[in-house]
Write a protein that holds these residues in place. Structure first.
Motif, mmCIF file in Angstrom:
data_model
loop_
_atom_site.group_PDB
_atom_site.id
_atom_site.type_symbol
_atom_site.label_atom_id
_atom_site.label_comp_id
_atom_site.label_asym_id
_atom_site.label_seq_id
_atom_site.Cartn_x
_atom_site.Cartn_y
_atom_site.Cartn_z
ATOM 1 N N GLU A 91 0.123 14.103 4.964
ATOM 2 C CA GLU A 91 -0.945 14.062 4.170
ATOM 3 C C GLU A 91 -1.426 12.862 3.698
ATOM 4 O O GLU A 91 -2.903 12.401 3.800
ATOM 5 N N TRP A 92 -0.405 12.167 3.162
ATOM 6 C CA TRP A 92 -0.812 10.731 2.381
ATOM 7 C C TRP A 92 -0.900 9.620 3.747
ATOM 8 O O TRP A 92 -2.012 8.601 3.463
ATOM 9 N N ALA A 116 0.687 -1.173 0.012
ATOM 10 C CA ALA A 116 -0.068 -0.028 -0.082
ATOM 11 C C ALA A 116 0.978 1.185 0.027
ATOM 12 O O ALA A 116 0.731 1.994 -0.834
ATOM 13 N N THR A 117 1.759 1.277 0.709
ATOM 14 C CA THR A 117 2.741 2.612 0.794
ATOM 15 C C THR A 117 3.483 2.550 -0.373
ATOM 16 O O THR A 117 3.668 3.671 -0.860
ATOM 17 N N GLY A 118 3.797 1.572 -1.139
ATOM 18 C CA GLY A 118 4.418 1.604 -2.522
ATOM 19 C C GLY A 118 3.544 2.252 -3.693
ATOM 20 O O GLY A 118 3.855 3.298 -4.187
ATOM 21 N N VAL A 119 2.296 1.878 -3.543
ATOM 22 C CA VAL A 119 1.194 2.707 -4.212
ATOM 23 C C VAL A 119 1.181 4.114 -3.802
ATOM 24 O O VAL A 119 1.097 5.107 -4.760
ATOM 25 N N LEU A 120 1.230 4.483 -2.658
ATOM 26 C CA LEU A 120 1.318 5.859 -2.136
ATOM 27 C C LEU A 120 2.473 6.539 -2.573
ATOM 28 O O LEU A 120 2.055 7.612 -2.759
ATOM 29 N N ILE A 121 3.319 6.085 -2.455
ATOM 30 C CA ILE A 121 4.796 6.863 -2.900
ATOM 31 C C ILE A 121 4.444 7.135 -4.324
ATOM 32 O O ILE A 121 4.882 8.310 -4.741
ATOM 33 N N LEU A 122 4.108 6.249 -5.187
ATOM 34 C CA LEU A 122 3.754 6.543 -6.568
ATOM 35 C C LEU A 122 2.884 7.749 -6.758
ATOM 36 O O LEU A 122 2.942 8.660 -7.746
ATOM 37 N N ALA A 123 1.851 7.611 -5.946
ATOM 38 C CA ALA A 123 0.870 8.513 -6.256
ATOM 39 C C ALA A 123 1.128 9.926 -5.744
ATOM 40 O O ALA A 123 0.940 10.968 -6.413
ATOM 41 N N TYR A 168 -4.803 6.185 6.953
ATOM 42 C CA TYR A 168 -5.172 5.852 8.235
ATOM 43 C C TYR A 168 -6.758 6.193 8.437
ATOM 44 O O TYR A 168 -7.282 6.342 9.450
ATOM 45 N N THR A 169 -7.393 6.553 7.571
ATOM 46 C CA THR A 169 -9.024 6.976 7.185
ATOM 47 C C THR A 169 -9.659 5.928 6.997
ATOM 48 O O THR A 169 -9.490 5.091 5.980
ATOM 49 N N PRO A 170 -10.810 5.391 7.820
ATOM 50 C CA PRO A 170 -11.403 4.241 7.377
ATOM 51 C C PRO A 170 -12.168 4.599 5.919
ATOM 52 O O PRO A 170 -12.835 5.566 5.726
ATOM 53 N N VAL A 171 -12.355 3.322 5.557
ATOM 54 C CA VAL A 171 -13.086 3.658 3.940
ATOM 55 C C VAL A 171 -14.440 3.562 4.065
ATOM 56 O O VAL A 171 -15.229 3.072 4.998
ATOM 57 N N VAL A 172 -15.163 4.542 3.192
ATOM 58 C CA VAL A 172 -16.554 4.742 3.145
ATOM 59 C C VAL A 172 -17.040 3.961 2.109
ATOM 60 O O VAL A 172 -16.778 4.029 0.890
ATOM 61 N N LEU A 173 -18.018 3.058 2.432
ATOM 62 C CA LEU A 173 -18.769 2.379 1.317
ATOM 63 C C LEU A 173 -19.725 3.189 0.779
ATOM 64 O O LEU A 173 -20.162 4.163 1.129
ATOM 65 N N ASN A 174 -20.192 2.516 -0.370
ATOM 66 C CA ASN A 174 -21.446 3.314 -1.139
ATOM 67 C C ASN A 174 -22.678 3.619 -0.315
ATOM 68 O O ASN A 174 -23.248 4.563 -0.549
ATOM 69 N N GLY A 185 10.158 5.376 10.753
ATOM 70 C CA GLY A 185 10.186 5.840 9.464
ATOM 71 C C GLY A 185 8.820 6.502 9.097
ATOM 72 O O GLY A 185 8.676 7.862 8.587
ATOM 73 N N LEU A 186 7.733 5.896 9.296
ATOM 74 C CA LEU A 186 6.300 6.475 8.922
ATOM 75 C C LEU A 186 6.151 7.691 9.907
ATOM 76 O O LEU A 186 5.473 8.563 9.416
ATOM 77 N N ARG A 187 6.180 7.278 11.048
ATOM 78 C CA ARG A 187 6.183 8.586 11.986
ATOM 79 C C ARG A 187 6.697 9.781 11.767
ATOM 80 O O ARG A 187 6.213 10.819 11.933
ATOM 81 N N ASP A 188 8.005 9.645 11.371
ATOM 82 C CA ASP A 188 8.926 11.004 11.100
ATOM 83 C C ASP A 188 8.592 11.192 9.860
ATOM 84 O O ASP A 188 9.407 12.293 9.236
ATOM 85 N N GLY A 189 7.769 10.714 8.896
ATOM 86 C CA GLY A 189 7.740 11.322 7.327
ATOM 87 C C GLY A 189 8.824 11.001 6.716
ATOM 88 O O GLY A 189 9.115 11.765 5.520
ATOM 89 N N LYS A 190 9.125 10.062 6.683
ATOM 90 C CA LYS A 190 10.408 9.778 5.836
ATOM 91 C C LYS A 190 10.300 8.785 4.553
ATOM 92 O O LYS A 190 10.972 8.495 3.914
ATOM 93 N N VAL A 191 8.924 8.403 4.701
ATOM 94 C CA VAL A 191 8.516 7.594 3.580
ATOM 95 C C VAL A 191 7.723 8.092 2.569
ATOM 96 O O VAL A 191 7.737 8.382 1.459
ATOM 97 N N VAL A 192 6.418 8.736 3.196
ATOM 98 C CA VAL A 192 5.595 9.386 2.560
ATOM 99 C C VAL A 192 5.035 10.581 3.499
ATOM 100 O O VAL A 192 5.192 10.657 4.620
ATOM 101 N N SER A 193 4.386 11.570 2.822
ATOM 102 C CA SER A 193 3.863 12.989 3.851
ATOM 103 C C SER A 193 2.775 12.634 4.810
ATOM 104 O O SER A 193 2.311 11.554 4.578
#
Length: 473
Positions: A294-295, A98-105, A300-306, A284-292
């Motif tokens: 914002e991402w 998932a984090t790999g996808v977020l890095i690319l996004a 960490y936000t629960p998904v909202v279904l339809n 590394g995640l805590r300190d923002g070394k991987v993604v910001s």
């Protein structure tokens, strides 16, 4: 945490004898730091009764509060587990995908609203986006079930093979995208292949260059143990129990043949690491070394279904908020021979990391001990015939602390529970409680010392009261 949802996220294993006796560790008056004493006491009992071997690490901020390894990385060679022993992480790998996808996004290389068919036009699943894949809301069917029916199990399958099978056989979607939440290994297998397409390098090379090396995770890598033929030094072999209770490699038992023919699949598993490296990951995640930040907030936000309802899952993380502990992001992993867990208590700046090479789960007990709460200590119990009258045990129950709804029913004189389409058999022990056959760390009991029955569930050594809503026969 939904108890049976957590079970559905893990592959089930052969049960072994498991029982518990009550011990309130909070009353100890040791002069030394009570946290190491509490955890040492528990782990010694768990190891003695063959209910855990592996590595446990607890840290607050940058400081390791507790670290211990118990048992063997290689039982045959009597090689002990140490701080540098590497474990298969199983589904704990999903957070890296998932984090790999977020890095690319974040770099603008893809969008989470991109369609699955943009990357794989031969797949018949319309309306599925990367967001759906990341949150287990895609409805894309299970590749493992397809492989068990359509794949030559003498060969090791790769992601490309499973994608081809999905395109050729076109199994029907489980539901429309966003309609439901259902745990999906297929989604993360597809995401790993999408990372490769977009990044122009292998999944393993991408994670190494963008996560492992920048964070100094020298003992973390992608490792397909059987396909690569490579031998890693200080590696923890995963063990399961055979019919006699002996620990054996899963390759020796036909019931676990998937460890061979699915060994080439990446994205939903096969990140291998150590507890210390996972601490570096957490920091590394805590300190923002991987993604910001914002991402990470999106992750960490629960998904909202339809329907507008939410599910307690973000991008590669299970989510919950505890009234005392605050916001928690976590994930379990399970594969024959391995049981893994990382629990990050964000508001407390604390992490609990547990890696086992006997597929045992003790995270609830460890967390309780970290917070100086009472637990039940592991002990061996004997299976006996269940009561002839199962009516006190049968019905719909609700957990007072977590609002889990549990349904128990009788079938052929045995007690079962059901989650979605899966049935779980519970076995009766000499201590008067039922234990989940596939996960002996779960026990269902009724306290009859009061004027009325008081049902309760023991979740990996932590006792949780239940309330019976109605009888179901």
């Amino acid at each position: 945490m939904n108890i049976f949802l957590n079970l559905a996220m893990n592959r089930l294993t052969t049960s072994i004898l498991f029982g518990v006796v009550w011990l309130a560790l909070t009353s100890c008056s040791r002069k030394q730091d009570p946290l190491p004493w509490r955890l040492d006491t528990y782990l010694q009992a768990a190891q003695q009764h063959e209910q855990f071997q592996g590595s446990v690490l607890v840290a607050t901020g940058d400081r390791i509060e507790y670290e211990r390894q118990v048992g063997y990385a290689d039982i045959g060679a009597k090689r002990l587990i140490d701080a540098e022993t590497m474990f298969e992480l199983a589904s704990v790998s999903k957070q890296f995908t998932a984090t790999g996808v977020l890095i690319l996004a974040e770099r603008g290389k893809l969008s989470l609203s991109d369609s699955l068919r943009h990357f794989f036009p031969d797949l018949p699943y319309t309306g599925v986006t990367l967001h759906h894949l990341l949150t287990h809301t895609s409805g894309v069917p299970d590749y493992e079930e397809l492989a068990s029916e359509k794949w030559d199990q003498s060969r090791i399958a790769l992601n490309t093979d499973m994608i081809r099978l999905l395109a050729e056989h076109k199994p029907a979607p489980l539901f429309k995208p966003g309609e439901e939440w259902r745990y999906s290994n297929t989604g993360f297998m597809l995401l790993a292949s999408i990372i490769e397409q977009v990044a122009g390098q292998s999944y393993g090379e991408f994670l190494k260059a963008n996560i492992f090396e920048p964070l100094g995770m020298a003992r973390t890598r992608i490792y397909n143990t059987r396909r690569s033929g490579e031998k890693i030094e200080n590696y923890a072999y995963g063990y399961v129990s055979d019919s006699t209770g002996n620990r054996v490699l899963p390759d020796s038992l036909p019931a676990f043949r998937e460890v061979y023919y699915l060994d080439g699949i990446q994205g939903d598993g096969v990140v291998n690491s150590t507890a210390r490296d996972l601490l570096k990951w957490h920091l590394g995640l805590r300190d923002g070394k991987v993604v910001s930040a914002e991402w990470l907030t999106k992750a960490y936000t629960p998904v909202v279904l339809n329907s507008g309802k939410t599910a307690d899952y973000g991008y590669g993380w299970s989510l919950r908020t505890d009234s005392v502990r605050g916001k928690i992001v976590e994930h379990s992993g399970s594969w024959p021979g391995y049981g893994t867990y990382i629990r990050r208590l964000l508001d407390q700046d604390k992490v609990i990391i547990i890696l086992s090479n006997t597929q045992k789960y003790i995270q609830e007990a460890v967390e309780a001990l970290v917070f100086n709460e009472p637990v039940e200590m592991p002990a061996r119990r004997e299976w006996v015939d269940p009561p002839s009258d199962l009516s006190p045990w049968v019905g719909q129950f609700v957990s007072l602390s977590e609002s889990d709804t549990l349904v128990f029913f009788a079938k052929e004189a045995n007690l079962y529970s059901k989650y979605e389409s899966l049935e779980y058999q519970w076995r009766y022990a000499s201590d008067g409680r039922f234990y989940l056959e596939a996960q002996p760390g779960l026990a269902f009991g009724i306290n009859r010392s009061t004027s009325k029955d008081e049902p309760y569930l023991v979740v990996r050594s932590v006792k949780k009261p239940l309330r019976k809503l109605r009888a179901v026969f």
